[in-house]
Motif scaffolding. Structure first.
Motif: not given
Length: 162
Positions: A12-25, A41-42
C-alpha cells in the motif's frame, strides 16, 4: 474507493494518507503485502476500511486508534501478528470489527468494553488465550461475537447474549 478482487499486487503506497477526504476504502481480496504505512493515519474521515483477504503483515497498528470516524474495520485474512491493541477502545463510533484469520496472540483486552456501539466482533482463527472479560458485559449493542478456533478458556459471562 472500492477495488476489491482487482488483482492488485504490491504494498500500500505511503501517499494513501493524503486521501484525507476518503470515506470508504475497500481493497479486500487482492495480493497486497507488507505493513500498513504510517501515513495511514492521514485517512482522517475514513468510515469503512476493508483490507481483508490480502497478505498484510506486522503488528496491528496502534495508530489506527486515531481514525475516530471508523464505523467498520475489516482486516481478516491477513498475516497480522502480535496482540490486540487495547487502544482500539478509542474507536468510539466502531460498529463492526473483523480481525479473524490472522496470527494474533495474547488475551482479549478488557478495554474494548468501552466500544459502546460495537455490534459485530469476529476474532476467529487466531491464537488468542485467556477468558472473555466480564467487562465486555458493558457492550450492550453487540449481537454477534465470533471467537472460535482460538485457545480461549473459561465460561461465557452470563450477561453476554441477553
Amino acid at each position: 474507493l472500492a477495488m476489491p478482487i482487482s488483482g492488485l499486487i504490491g504494498t500500500i503506497p505511503s501517499c494513501i494518507g493524503q486521501l484525507d477526504q476518503l470515506i470508504f476504502l475497500g481493497l479486500y481480496s487482492n495480493a497486497l503485502f507488507g505493513t500498513l504505512p504510517a501515513t495511514f493515519i492521514g485517512l482522517s474521515n475514513i468510515q469503512y476500511l476493508d483490507l481483508g483477504g490480502n497478505k498484510l503483515e506486522g503488528e496491528l497498528p496502534v495508530a489506527i486508534r486515531t481514525l475516530t470516524t471508523l464505523l467498520d474495520l475489516s482486516i481478516s485474512g491477513n498475516r497480522f501478528n502480535g496482540s490486540l491493541p487495547p487502544e482500539y477502545s478509542e474507536l468510539q463510533r466502531l460498529e463492526r470489527l473483523l480481525i479473524s484469520s490472522n496470527e494474533i496472540s495474547g488475551s482479549l483486552p478488557w478495554e474494548w468494553s468501552r466500544l459502546s456501539r460495537l455490534q459485530e466482533l469476529a476474532l476467529t482463527g487466531n491464537s488468542l488465550r485467556g477468558t472473555l472479560p466480564d467487562a465486555w458485559c458493558n457492550i450492550t449493542t453487540i449481537n454477534r461475537i465470533f471467537l472460535y478456533d482460538n485457545q480461549l478458556t473459561g465460561s461465557i459471562p452470563s450477561c453476554i447474549g441477553r
